[in-house]
Scaffold this motif. Structure first.
Motif, PDB file in Angstrom:
ATOM      1  N   SER A 117       0.813  -1.217   0.000  1.00 58.13           N
ATOM      2  CA  SER A 117       0.000   0.000   0.000  1.00 58.13           C
ATOM      3  C   SER A 117       0.847   1.267   0.000  1.00 58.13           C
ATOM      4  CB  SER A 117      -0.930   0.011   1.214  1.00 58.13           C
ATOM      5  OG  SER A 117      -0.172  -0.010   2.413  1.00 58.13           O
ATOM      6  N   ASN A 118       2.139   1.132   0.306  1.00 61.37           N
ATOM      7  CA  ASN A 118       3.040   2.287   0.331  1.00 61.37           C
ATOM      8  C   ASN A 118       4.466   1.841  -0.016  1.00 61.37           C
ATOM      9  OD1 ASN A 118       3.952   4.932   0.684  1.00 61.37           O
ATOM     10  ND2 ASN A 118       4.341   4.619   2.872  1.00 61.37           N
ATOM     11  N   PRO A 119       4.670   1.376  -1.247  1.00 61.82           N
ATOM     12  CA  PRO A 119       5.981   0.848  -1.621  1.00 61.82           C
ATOM     13  C   PRO A 119       6.983   1.971  -1.887  1.00 61.82           C
ATOM     14  CG  PRO A 119       4.543   0.828  -3.509  1.00 61.82           C
ATOM     15  CD  PRO A 119       3.710   1.296  -2.356  1.00 61.82           C
ATOM     16  N   PRO A 120       8.298   1.670  -1.804  1.00 57.61           N
ATOM     17  CA  PRO A 120       9.306   2.655  -2.219  1.00 57.61           C
ATOM     18  C   PRO A 120       9.076   3.071  -3.670  1.00 57.61           C
ATOM     19  CG  PRO A 120      10.323   0.803  -1.086  1.00 57.61           C
ATOM     20  CD  PRO A 120       8.906   0.420  -1.329  1.00 57.61           C
ATOM     21  N   ASP A 121       9.485   4.289  -4.007  1.00 57.86           N
ATOM     22  CA  ASP A 121       9.204   4.833  -5.346  1.00 57.86           C
ATOM     23  C   ASP A 121       9.666   3.910  -6.464  1.00 57.86           C
ATOM     24  OD1 ASP A 121       8.019   7.010  -4.247  1.00 57.86           O
ATOM     25  OD2 ASP A 121       9.671   8.408  -4.623  1.00 57.86           O
ATOM     26  N   GLU A 122      10.853   3.341  -6.327  1.00 56.67           N
ATOM     27  CA  GLU A 122      11.393   2.521  -7.409  1.00 56.67           C
ATOM     28  C   GLU A 122      10.491   1.336  -7.728  1.00 56.67           C
ATOM     29  OE1 GLU A 122      15.614   0.373  -8.686  1.00 56.67           O
ATOM     30  OE2 GLU A 122      15.390   1.320  -6.725  1.00 56.67           O
ATOM     31  N   PHE A 123       9.849   0.751  -6.698  1.00 53.29           N
ATOM     32  CA  PHE A 123       8.979  -0.400  -6.917  1.00 53.29           C
ATOM     33  C   PHE A 123       7.589   0.022  -7.365  1.00 53.29           C
ATOM     34  CE2 PHE A 123      12.273  -1.733  -3.977  1.00 53.29           C
ATOM     35  CZ  PHE A 123      12.725  -2.886  -4.585  1.00 53.29           C
ATOM     36  N   ALA A 124       7.249   1.277  -7.153  1.00 53.61           N
ATOM     37  CA  ALA A 124       5.955   1.801  -7.595  1.00 53.61           C
ATOM     38  C   ALA A 124       6.021   2.358  -9.013  1.00 53.61           C
ATOM     39  CB  ALA A 124       5.479   2.878  -6.627  1.00 53.61           C
ATOM     40  N   GLY A 125       7.168   2.215  -9.684  1.00 54.00           N
ATOM     41  CA  GLY A 125       7.305   2.726 -11.050  1.00 54.00           C
ATOM     42  C   GLY A 125       7.615   4.202 -11.107  1.00 54.00           C
ATOM     43  N   ILE A 126       8.115   4.771 -10.001  1.00 53.79           N
ATOM     44  CA  ILE A 126       8.432   6.203  -9.942  1.00 53.79           C
ATOM     45  C   ILE A 126       9.945   6.351  -9.896  1.00 53.79           C
ATOM     46  CG2 ILE A 126       8.093   8.337  -8.637  1.00 53.79           C
ATOM     47  CD1 ILE A 126       5.525   6.974  -7.497  1.00 53.79           C
ATOM     48  N   THR A 127      10.552   6.525 -11.081  1.00 51.19           N
ATOM     49  CA  THR A 127      12.012   6.610 -11.201  1.00 51.19           C
ATOM     50  C   THR A 127      12.411   7.780 -12.091  1.00 51.19           C
ATOM     51  OG1 THR A 127      11.921   5.026 -13.035  1.00 51.19           O
ATOM     52  CG2 THR A 127      12.356   4.137 -10.835  1.00 51.19           C
ATOM     53  N   PRO A 128      12.019   9.017 -11.767  1.00 50.56           N
ATOM     54  CA  PRO A 128      12.305  10.153 -12.657  1.00 50.56           C
ATOM     55  C   PRO A 128      13.790  10.467 -12.783  1.00 50.56           C
ATOM     56  CG  PRO A 128      11.455  10.919 -10.552  1.00 50.56           C
ATOM     57  CD  PRO A 128      11.293   9.430 -10.556  1.00 50.56           C
ATOM     58  N   ARG A 192       0.295   4.085 -16.445  1.00 50.32           N
ATOM     59  CA  ARG A 192       0.591   2.675 -16.211  1.00 50.32           C
ATOM     60  C   ARG A 192       0.698   2.415 -14.705  1.00 50.32           C
ATOM     61  NH1 ARG A 192       5.911   1.263 -18.980  1.00 50.32           N
ATOM     62  NH2 ARG A 192       4.667   1.917 -20.776  1.00 50.32           N
ATOM     63  N   GLY A 193      -0.216   1.629 -14.178  1.00 50.90           N
ATOM     64  CA  GLY A 193      -0.198   1.322 -12.760  1.00 50.90           C
ATOM     65  C   GLY A 193       0.825   0.248 -12.412  1.00 50.90           C
ATOM     66  N   SER A 194       1.055   0.077 -11.116  1.00 52.93           N
ATOM     67  CA  SER A 194       1.990  -0.935 -10.630  1.00 52.93           C
ATOM     68  C   SER A 194       1.268  -2.257 -10.421  1.00 52.93           C
ATOM     69  CB  SER A 194       2.623  -0.476  -9.320  1.00 52.93           C
ATOM     70  OG  SER A 194       3.298   0.748  -9.493  1.00 52.93           O
ATOM     71  N   ARG A 195       1.992  -3.317 -10.531  1.00 49.53           N
ATOM     72  CA  ARG A 195       1.397  -4.637 -10.380  1.00 49.53           C
ATOM     73  C   ARG A 195       1.394  -5.053  -8.909  1.00 49.53           C
ATOM     74  NH1 ARG A 195       3.909  -9.220 -14.087  1.00 49.53           N
ATOM     75  NH2 ARG A 195       3.220  -7.659 -15.621  1.00 49.53           N
ATOM     76  N   ASN A 196       0.210  -5.340  -8.424  1.00 49.78           N
ATOM     77  CA  ASN A 196       0.033  -5.852  -7.055  1.00 49.78           C
ATOM     78  C   ASN A 196       0.503  -4.880  -5.972  1.00 49.78           C
ATOM     79  OD1 ASN A 196      -0.963  -8.307  -8.132  1.00 49.78           O
ATOM     80  ND2 ASN A 196       1.136  -9.088  -8.339  1.00 49.78           N
ATOM     81  N   MET A 197       0.499  -3.593  -6.277  1.00 47.59           N
ATOM     82  CA  MET A 197       0.851  -2.593  -5.270  1.00 47.59           C
ATOM     83  C   MET A 197       0.342  -1.232  -5.717  1.00 47.59           C
ATOM     84  SD  MET A 197       4.978  -2.099  -5.828  1.00 47.59           S
ATOM     85  CE  MET A 197       5.270  -3.862  -5.953  1.00 47.59           C
ATOM     86  N   TYR A 198       0.331  -0.296  -4.806  1.00 46.35           N
ATOM     87  CA  TYR A 198      -0.128   1.064  -5.106  1.00 46.35           C
ATOM     88  C   TYR A 198       0.977   1.833  -5.842  1.00 46.35           C
ATOM     89  CZ  TYR A 198      -1.763   5.837  -4.272  1.00 46.35           C
ATOM     90  OH  TYR A 198      -2.173   7.133  -4.430  1.00 46.35           O
ATOM     91  N   PRO A 199       0.610   2.611  -6.921  1.00 43.07           N
ATOM     92  CA  PRO A 199      -0.735   2.801  -7.475  1.00 43.07           C
ATOM     93  C   PRO A 199      -1.015   1.802  -8.592  1.00 43.07           C
ATOM     94  CG  PRO A 199       0.755   4.384  -8.460  1.00 43.07           C
ATOM     95  CD  PRO A 199       1.589   3.532  -7.534  1.00 43.07           C
ATOM     96  N   ALA A 200      -2.091   1.061  -8.477  1.00 42.57           N
ATOM     97  CA  ALA A 200      -2.403   0.025  -9.454  1.00 42.57           C
ATOM     98  C   ALA A 200      -3.482   0.440 -10.442  1.00 42.57           C
ATOM     99  CB  ALA A 200      -2.842  -1.255  -8.732  1.00 42.57           C
ATOM    100  N   THR A 201      -4.285   1.445 -10.091  1.00 43.52           N
ATOM    101  CA  THR A 201      -5.411   1.860 -10.932  1.00 43.52           C
ATOM    102  C   THR A 201      -5.147   3.229 -11.556  1.00 43.52           C
ATOM    103  OG1 THR A 201      -6.549   2.964  -9.109  1.00 43.52           O
ATOM    104  CG2 THR A 201      -6.967   0.595  -9.427  1.00 43.52           C
ATOM    105  N   LEU A 202      -5.986   3.586 -12.520  1.00 45.76           N
ATOM    106  CA  LEU A 202      -5.871   4.882 -13.168  1.00 45.76           C
ATOM    107  C   LEU A 202      -6.055   6.009 -12.156  1.00 45.76           C
ATOM    108  CD1 LEU A 202      -5.606   6.548 -15.767  1.00 45.76           C
ATOM    109  CD2 LEU A 202      -8.056   6.245 -16.142  1.00 45.76           C
ATOM    110  N   ALA A 203      -7.050   5.866 -11.301  1.00 45.17           N
ATOM    111  CA  ALA A 203      -7.274   6.882 -10.274  1.00 45.17           C
ATOM    112  C   ALA A 203      -6.099   6.945  -9.310  1.00 45.17           C
ATOM    113  CB  ALA A 203      -8.567   6.575  -9.515  1.00 45.17           C
ATOM    114  N   GLY A 204      -5.523   5.776  -8.992  1.00 46.31           N
ATOM    115  CA  GLY A 204      -4.371   5.736  -8.106  1.00 46.31           C
ATOM    116  C   GLY A 204      -3.162   6.423  -8.706  1.00 46.31           C
ATOM    117  N   VAL A 205      -2.951   6.243 -10.014  1.00 44.57           N
ATOM    118  CA  VAL A 205      -1.824   6.891 -10.699  1.00 44.57           C
ATOM    119  C   VAL A 205      -1.980   8.405 -10.651  1.00 44.57           C
ATOM    120  CG1 VAL A 205      -0.727   7.251 -12.937  1.00 44.57           C
ATOM    121  CG2 VAL A 205      -1.284   4.943 -12.199  1.00 44.57           C
ATOM    122  N   MET A 206      -3.196   8.889 -10.895  1.00 39.25           N
ATOM    123  CA  MET A 206      -3.430  10.336 -10.851  1.00 39.25           C
ATOM    124  C   MET A 206      -3.160  10.897  -9.451  1.00 39.25           C
ATOM    125  SD  MET A 206      -6.774  10.963 -13.240  1.00 39.25           S
ATOM    126  CE  MET A 206      -6.606  12.737 -13.111  1.00 39.25           C
TER     127      MET A 206
END
Length: 565
Positions: A117-128, A192-206
């Motif tokens: 529900s609160n993964p590190p950025d790298e695992f959530a697909g957040i790697t700017p 693009r949401g993350s698999r099996n973790m937040y953010p997984a949905t379109l609303a979650g990504v926003m």
């Protein structure tokens, strides 16, 4: 020996005069070391920019920079000549956003105590902080296949999650060069949401995008306060916030991939709310949101592909209900609208460019031709490949058109570039010349064009050519065998031993334009010579082109027509 040289023909003098240069060039079997960095494409039809008429001109470039475009130019002595007779020269195409040459980064090992529900950025697909430059390799078929299609520059996108990293603008040139125009040209983003973790949905990504953006804004304000005010706690800026700063400060745009109308609306909503610079890319279904795009003033990159027509072709015509027929009609109308979307952007006055991401090089030109057949003007299509992406990427000063001082990025084709029969013969990237095989017309097609033009070429032609070495000539014998045009040409032996004959290669007749190659042997070496001419009855006028020496006028008369004509 001196007498032999005096007796030698024009070809002999030219061949022997450049032997030393040719030997030096052929001493490098890899072909990576250039004989010269100066080139001249002569007597070609040059289309410098969208909306400009093609004119007969010469393009000279040196060290990857265009020195001049026009007629009557002084060609440098060291320039290697590329005969442009019957060829068309265009500015190199620019890819607004692509993934050519990009490899996926290695994923970090997931920690055992990861909280989904609160993964590190790298695992959530957040790697700017990642850069596409680190994922890019110019070697391999992918880049070359797009270069064969005419693309010379691409803004490459990193692979990853919702914020995969920074894009970079690359030249698709020499594998031994850096090829970098601009690093960190934009921040790549998608839904693009993350698999099996937040953010997984379109609303979650926003929601996560807002959170990252706003926290970066606060971190920047904290840093500014810390630098100017005593007693302020030292800021704890994260790698994500440091990497997001350029986008938050509007130094670079956020390049948001949004293929559907829903995703486009949400990207526009985020931009309006947060205020960042936005470029939309990967647009696929956008007909219903064209007005919103125009009102926002957002630059757009549409996919360089069109939907397939399998659903339309598979429709049955017999034994179906009225409801099914109505459904078929809706599918057909939807398909036809999709083909017309690009023309709708043009009519709305929205300048757009293309993205090659997810597209196939072999289908790219067909897709553009389909768009043109469905209402897109050739001018707008040309602009979407050249001046528009140059403007969107901020590189108009160096690319997008053929002008003195700009990069030598050029396409040399056998016909007008959007013509169905056009083939790309050369692509010039940063002054490096890539040559590709040009396939001959099928024998039936060639015979058809010959008949339509009413042009007869088979028989014996007496030719003469005028050069600085003097006047010389010989015979050109043309004939068809199994529908393929060929024959022989005679010329004075460079060694001074009379006439010699060489077989004609790559002979084509396009309307009234005859073109063929032949080889001249001298000093144990072979030099390719190209003859191109316009047929008018029993006469021909054109040019004879010798590499590194230039083009010279040639005239011929059909003295003995073939009985088969």
């Amino acid at each position: 020996m001196k007498k032999l040289f005096l007796k030698a023909s024009m070809l002999g003098c030219l061949v022997m005069g450049i032997l030393s240069q040719t030997v030096w060039g052929q001493s490098d079997p890899t072909g990576k070391r250039r004989v010269t960095s100066t080139y001249a494409i002569t007597n070609a039809t040059v289309i410098s920019a969208p909306g400009q008429a093609g004119t007969k001109a010469t393009v000279i470039f040196k060290d990857g920079v265009i020195l001049g475009v026009g007629s009557g130019l002084q060609i440098p002595k060291e320039a290697k000549i590329i005969s442009g007779d019957s060829l068309f020269v265009y500015p190199g195409f620019i890819d607004g956003a692509g993934s050519m040459g990009i490899t996926r980064p290695k994923e970090a090992e997931r920690p055992k105590d990861l909280v989904s529900s609160n993964p590190p950025d790298e695992f959530a697909g957040i790697t700017p902080w990642r850069s596409a430059v680190d994922q890019f390799a110019i070697s391999g078929n992918q880049v070359d296949d797009w270069r064969k299609t005419g693309f010379t520059i691409s803004q490459i996108l990193p692979d990853g999650g919702m914020l995969p990293g920074k894009a970079a603008i690359m030249v698709l040139g020499d594998g031994n060069a850096t090829n970098l125009i601009q690093v960190n040209s934009s921040l790549a983003a998608n839904f693009r949401g993350s698999r099996n973790m937040y953010p997984a949905t379109l609303a979650g990504v926003m929601a996560k995008f807002r959170d990252v953006y706003q926290n970066t804004t606060l971190a920047l304000e904290h840093e500014k306060m810390y630098a100017s005010t005593a007693g302020v706690k030292r800021p704890q800026t994260t790698p994500t916030q440091a990497a997001m700063a350029a986008a938050v400060q509007k130094q670079i745009p956020v390049l948001f991939t949004a293929s559907s109308d829903l995703e486009i609306r949400r990207a526009l909503a985020l931009q309006k709310e947060l205020g960042f610079k936005l470029v939309l890319t990967g647009l696929e279904n956008y007909e219903t949101v064209i007005d919103q795009i125009k009102a926002s003033g957002t630059p757009v990159l549409i996919k360089l592909q069109v939907p397939d027509d399998k659903a339309v072709k598979s429709q049955k015509t017999e034994g179906v209900t009225d409801a099914t027929k109505a459904q078929y009609q809706r599918v057909k109308e939807s398909y036809e609208k999709a083909l017309k979307q690009a023309s709708m952007l043009e009519k709305a006055g929205i300048p757009f460019a293309f993205s090659t991401a997810d597209a196939k090089p072999g289908d790219a030109m067909k897709a553009i031709q389909t768009m043109i057949k469905n209402g897109l003007s050739e001018k707008a299509a040309f602009a979407a490949l050249t001046t528009n992406p140059a403007s969107i990427l901020g590189i108009s000063r160096v690319a997008g058109s053929i002008e003195k001082g700009k990069m030598a990025n050029l396409i040399v084709s056998t016909d007008a570039v959007f013509h169905e029969d056009a083939q790309i013969k050369h692509v010039v990237v940063d002054g490096n010349i890539f040559t590709y095989e040009v396939k001959k017309k099928a024998a039936k097609e060639e015979q058809k064009s010959t008949g339509a033009a009413g042009t007869s070429v088979e028989g014996v032609w007496e030719y003469t050519s005028e050069t600085p070495a003097g006047s010389s000539g010989g015979e050109i014998v043309l004939k068809r065998e199994n529908g393929v045009l060929g024959g022989t040409i005679s010329y004075d032996d460079p060694a001074g031993s009379g006439k010699v004959t060489s077989p004609i290669k790559n002979a084509t007749l396009n309307g009234k334009t005859l073109s063929f190659d032949f080889a001249v042997s001298a000093g144990g070496m072979s030099l390719n010579v190209t003859v191109t001419g316009e047929i008018n009855g029993n006469t021909m006028e054109g040019s004879l082109s010798v590499p590194q020496m230039g083009s010279f006028p040639v005239k011929a008369t059909l003295s003995s027509p073939s009985l088969s004509n």
